[in-house]
Design an enzyme around this catalytic site. Structure first.
Site, PDB file in Angstrom:
ATOM      1  CG  ASP A  24      39.765  47.337  41.442  1.00  0.00           C
ATOM      2  OD1 ASP A  24      39.877  47.782  42.185  1.00  0.00           O
ATOM      3  OD2 ASP A  24      40.463  46.211  40.819  1.00  0.00           O
TER       4      ASP A  24
ATOM      5  CG  HIS B 224      45.350  47.546  46.317  1.00  0.00           C
ATOM      6  ND1 HIS B 224      46.656  48.157  46.014  1.00  0.00           N
ATOM      7  CD2 HIS B 224      44.747  47.472  45.623  1.00  0.00           C
ATOM      8  CE1 HIS B 224      47.109  47.937  44.474  1.00  0.00           C
ATOM      9  NE2 HIS B 224      45.615  47.839  44.254  1.00  0.00           N
TER      10      HIS B 224
ATOM     11  CG  HIS C 181      40.991  50.637  47.189  1.00  0.00           C
ATOM     12  ND1 HIS C 181      40.793  50.289  46.067  1.00  0.00           N
ATOM     13  CD2 HIS C 181      40.606  48.899  47.066  1.00  0.00           C
ATOM     14  CE1 HIS C 181      40.314  49.764  44.884  1.00  0.00           C
ATOM     15  NE2 HIS C 181      40.630  48.691  45.241  1.00  0.00           N
TER      16      HIS C 181
ATOM     17  CG  HIS D 129      38.164  44.668  45.689  1.00  0.00           C
ATOM     18  ND1 HIS D 129      37.738  45.408  46.137  1.00  0.00           N
ATOM     19  CD2 HIS D 129      38.970  44.720  44.148  1.00  0.00           C
ATOM     20  CE1 HIS D 129      37.841  45.977  45.942  1.00  0.00           C
ATOM     21  NE2 HIS D 129      38.994  45.971  45.039  1.00  0.00           N
ATOM     22  CG  ASP D 130      42.157  44.455  45.325  1.00  0.00           C
ATOM     23  OD1 ASP D 130      42.780  43.764  45.241  1.00  0.00           O
ATOM     24  OD2 ASP D 130      42.325  45.627  45.412  1.00  0.00           O
TER      25      ASP D 130
END
Length: 672
Positions: free
Chosen positions: A445, A292, A296, A332-333
């Protein structure tokens, strides 16, 4: 000012036949209710100045026969498909369109405007006309979803006398979205002369043009690679990571925003966009995760673009929605801790306490992103209108929260139910667009098992390493290891097969059906209305071949492992496996693991997997203790039984096993 048949006529002291002032734009106001008209009179108004009027655009077609000027209206004026009743026919008791038809809203507006015009001019309408008009308008309004939902709800505070109390009750005890407002001065700024206005306008335009062209300079080799491959399904983000000196998110997101013309369309200064992307990329590097990380994130951004571009969905989306989905994919991460939500909750971490055990990491990702936007030098959304800002922010929140894997099955079930409903396209097109974009980001994802094997085989070890790191932390805390987090027992091939079968394939099947429904319905609608037909390839499903091939690769590794285990059980030597690797966490909902001992080896059966992606073993150290004398006594023809044949419980992904056809001798290369 006077009103004729609902039409606002602007009049001034300048005779109508006089040559118009070249500095004053003639504005024709059609069908504007009186409360929508604002009179703008300069402070130093004199007799030779024209009074101007402005009104909000109305979705009323120009061909209603209200006046002759409508024939010369702008081509951008909204039009309705089909024929509308003429204005003259609406004056009497002629039959009105059905309240559910597409012309009902426009017809009701015309009737009300005509009624208002009669009252303004002193021509009292009959009671029958007033009842008919008001009843028809009320029936049309009740068909609107938002009005109907309010009528059916119990959220009625009319009995409360105090207006402030009613407002507090509505704001506190209902789930209605708050309207974004910004305080502005009630005094409208005015320019002393037209020349001053032109000078300032040119200055602002030149400054924006300069700032939009300045900023990030993309290396030539990166630009060349993007031009050739940016739309590819199996885009090699690892190659981009090397080309960009470990800044793949910054350059990938910038290039895709530029390709979609988002800075130009929404006045996003390039230096602000670059500042924001650099800060987000640094956030991904905070915890130094194997999986992550910013690579990514860049991969998800490119995968989202590949999906909406290749499928044709981009032509269905607005530019605001494209901006929202790319930003959501990028953030998103951000600041992912390398551990799962469950780990945070069971550890009573600061994040779990802060977000009340609800989508802990996802809420933190959103907080981090929007906190950065509080800085004016990083706010990529600051040029948006207030309403547009609320739309984009709401979409980003929905999409990032949908990446919580504990919501996976609920999300898939909801979309399946929508797809089989009678008016599926209408619902997705009007009220559930957010669910469409959320599913796309969710599938992106979990996309690495749906990419080519050369990419999937690199992602899997990184993800497993992250899982194992969480397992190591859990062991230090004297807690039971989470499923797939024990580096000594986890079986990578079996876990990947389960993940592909249970999670990835069903998700992509639903997404494929959703895209087919939207694009086929959109194509039919465009043909019927004579609009340009969007490009749509119903065969666009590049993930199908990749999923089948990757699943086959893992099954072959399971078979190889079984054969090697059987061979190893007949050996005199002892094989000791040490899996040294590190692991981040994924998001796992339910995993059953049964342990059995057979021939001195530990076997694991994964019965149910509901997870994100799965990890890799970074290193296997193999120690073979054999009796040299017994090896020397083995005949040359029996070399396939000697200690060179190694039994692997879980062979490394990067190892290459070669088979000697004559002796079936297995050799292990490229040991980590």
């Amino acid at each position: 000012v006077r009103v004729e048949a609902g039409v606002v006529i602007a009049m001034g002291s300048v005779p109508r036949k006089q040559q118009p002032n070249p500095f004053v734009e003639t504005v024709q106001v059609q069908s504007a209710p009186m409360d929508d008209v604002k009179q703008v009179i300069p402070n130093d108004s004199s007799k030779n100045q024209v009074v101007k009027f402005a009104h909000r655009p109305r979705a009323i077609p120009p061909n209603l026969g209200l006046n002759n000027a409508s024939n010369n209206s702008s081509p951008n004026t909204p039009r309705f498909a089909g024929s509308l009743p003429s204005f003259a026919s609406l004056k009497g008791d002629a039959e009105l369109p059905d309240v559910t038809s597409e012309h009902a809203t426009a017809t009701a507006a015309i009737k009300l405007q005509y009624l208002l015009a009669q009252l303004e001019t002193g021509k009292a309408p009959t009671v029958s006309e007033m009842k008919t008009t008001i009843k028809y308008a009320a029936d049309v309004l009740t068909q609107h979803p938002s009005v109907a939902s309010n009528l059916d709800s119990d959220e009625n505070f009319d009995e409360v006398q105090d207006e402030e109390v009613r407002a507090w009750l509505a704001a506190t005890f209902t789930k209605k979205e708050s309207v974004y407002t910004c305080e502005t001065s009630s005094q409208v700024p005015r320019f002393k002369t037209v020349a001053q206005l032109l000078v300032i306008g040119n200055y602002v335009h030149s400054r924006y043009k300069w700032a939009s062209q300045a900023g990030l300079q993309v290396p030539s080799e990166v630009s060349t690679y993007f031009v050739d491959h940016v739309s590819d399904w199996s885009f090699d983000i690892f190659h981009v990571e090397k080309l960009t000196n470990n800044q793949p998110l910054r350059y990938t997101t910038y290039e895709l925003c530029r390709k979609c013309e988002l800075p130009k369309r929404h006045e996003i200064l390039v230096n602000i966009l670059d500042n924001f992307l650099v800060a987000i990329e640094n956030g991904y590097k905070r915890y130094k995760n194997p999986y992550h990380n910013s690579t990514h994130a860049a991969d998800i951004v490119q995968t989202v673009y590949s999906l909406i571009k290749g499928s044709g969905l981009m032509e269905w989306m607005t530019t605001l929605e494209v901006l929202a989905i790319l930003v959501a994919a990028a953030v998103h991460d951000v600041e992912h801790t390398g551990t799962t939500n469950t780990f945070h909750i069971q550890s009573n971490s600061e994040f779990a306490l802060l977000y009340n055990d609800k989508s802990v990491l996802e809420n933190h990702h959103l907080y981090t992103a929007f906190k950065l936007m509080q800085d004016k030098d990083m706010n990529v959304l600051k040029s948006l209108k207030p309403d547009d800002y609320r739309v984009v922010r709401g979409l980003i929140i929905d999409m990032v929260l949908a990446t919580d894997m504990s919501c996976h099955f609920e999300q898939i079930k909801t979309m399946k139910n929508l797809l089989v409903s009678p008016d599926a396209f209408s619902v997705l097109d009007k009220t559930e667009r957010s669910k469409v974009f959320s599913l796309i980001v969710h599938c992106a994802d979990i996309s690495h098992p749906a990419k080519g094997w050369e990419l999937h085989s690199q992602w899997t070890p990184l993800l497993m390493e992250e899982f194992f790191r969480q397992g190591d932390q859990e062991k230090e805390l004297k807690r039971q290891c989470s499923p797939l987090c024990d580096r000594n027992t986890t079986l990578v091939p079996e876990s990947q097969i389960g993940f592909i079968d249970v999670i990835v394939i069903p998700s992509y099947e639903v997404m494929g059906n959703m895209i087919d429904l939207i694009m086929s319905s959109l194509k039919k609608s465009c043909k019927d209305s004579g609009s340009p037909v969007p490009q749509y390839d119903p065969e666009f499903k590049p993930w199908t071949v990749c999923l089948n091939n990757n699943k086959k690769q893992w099954k072959e590794r399971c078979s190889t492992k079984a054969r090697m285990s059987q061979t190893g059980s007949d050996k005199a030597g002892t094989v000791e496996l040490h899996k040294s690797s590190t692991f981040e966490t994924r998001k796992i909902s339910r995993l059953e693991t049964t342990k059995t001992t057979e021939n001195g080896e530990m076997c694991h059966k994964v019965s149910t997997i509901e997870t994100h992606q799965i990890s890799k073993t970074e290193a296997h150290k193999i120690l073979v203790k054999d009796n040299e004398s017994s090896n020397a006594s083995q005949p040359a023809s029996s070399t396939h039984n000697n200690s060179d044949t190694v039994a692997l419980v879980n062979p490394p992904l990067s190892d290459v096993l070669e088979t000697d056809k004559g002796h079936q001798k297995l050799s292990l290369k490229n040991q980590i």
